[in-house]
Design an enzyme around this catalytic site. Structure first.
Site: not given
Length: 310
Positions: A122, A146, A289
């Protein structure tokens, strides 16, 4: 929650959960004072020099990688990004990749002795790309988990924004666990308790607050009147700036995107990533995620294959 005061107390149970047997690697808390007086902190796993460096996502901290590192079995470094964990908050609240990269660069220069396999999830993934673009001598391969620049902040990331925008302090950590579970975060209650313990701190008045700056910024923005400066600042959306494509285009080492099939990166986002970076690899894992928390063994296998034999 049980009365645990040692940040490393959870490691034996985490190892047992994924079937890792034998003695656990030593883990050490590191701190580096920067030229402006701020501190960057990290965890160093193992007895040798790190081969893999990990960067976490927004609202997390270096401990989010514990289970993946245990499954990996390689000497590693996990950095607390500025504003997170034990690293200092930024007075300017600028938590975007290019602003965070110099602190990560300083940490890697101080605590690694060879080019790293740099792994970021992220916000950490975008920061990792900025680090690799800034100094290719520090990095021999890049794994981005992700995230892609410019993904729709009204999709998956909106859940994180809403979660952060809650109260800034709590009577107990159990209240924080309940909120995380209500938002579908943290997995099991025991996992959520571990995450909350490692990501919160007790204030002088006996109440508890999140360690990371994002929660405080999001709560301030949510409470601000429409049109005010605080209300206009969206710390989550700013993370996703499309300028990250420039950093990825400048990376000259192998790049892999790991997409959680139930995460934030859609098939269309992954296709755009491949179009922009045709030499990169895209691998999917059955996960949300936080791939490193949901699929630590699968992710560790992928990382090990790309770490090389140096």
């Amino acid at each position: 929650m049980s009365d645990i005061t040692d940040e490393f107390s959870f490691l034996p149970d985490q190892a047992a959960d994924i079937g890792v047997e034998g003695p656990l690697p030593p883990v050490e808390r590191l701190r580096l004072r920067l030229e402006d007086g701020r501190t960057v902190s990290a965890l160093r796993y193992g007895e040798g020099e790190p081969r893999v460096t990990f960067l976490h996502g927004a609202g997390l901290n270096a401990h989010t990688w514990d289970t993946t590192v245990l499954a990996l079995g390689l000497d590693a470094l996990a950095v607390d990004l500025p504003g997170h964990g034990e690293s200092s908050w930024r007075d300017d609240a600028a938590y975007v990749a290019r602003t965070l990269a110099p602190d990560v660069h300083a940490a890697m220069a101080a605590w690694t002795d060879r080019p790293q396999l740099l792994v970021g999830q992220s916000l950490g993934g975008l920061t990792a790309a900025a680090v690799a673009a800034r100094d290719p001598d520090l990095v021999h391969a890049l794994i981005v988990i992700d995230i892609t620049p410019g993904i729709d902040p009204a999709a998956g990331p909106s859940q994180i924004r809403e979660f952060f925008a809650g109260p800034t302090h709590w009577a107990s950590r159990d209240e924080m666990v309940d909120r995380a579970l209500a938002f579908g975060l943290g997995g099991s209650r025991s996992a959520a308790e571990r995450g909350v313990f490692l990501n919160s701190r007790e204030r002088p008045d006996g109440r508890f607050e999140w360690r990371h700056h994002f929660a405080h910024l999001a709560a301030r923005a949510a409470a601000a009147p429409p049109g005010s400066g605080d209300g206009d600042r969206d710390a989550v959306s700013s993370v996703l700036a499309a300028s990250g494509w420039e950093d990825l285009a400048a990376v000259r080492v192998p790049v892999t995107l790991v997409r959680g099939t139930r995460g934030y990166v859609t098939p269309g986002d992954a296709a755009d990533f491949t179009r922009r970076l045709p030499a990169a690899s895209v691998i999917e894992l059955d996960s949300g995620h936080n791939v490193h928390e949901e699929q630590p063994r699968g992710l560790a296998e992928l990382i090990r294959a790309r770490a090389g034999n140096d």
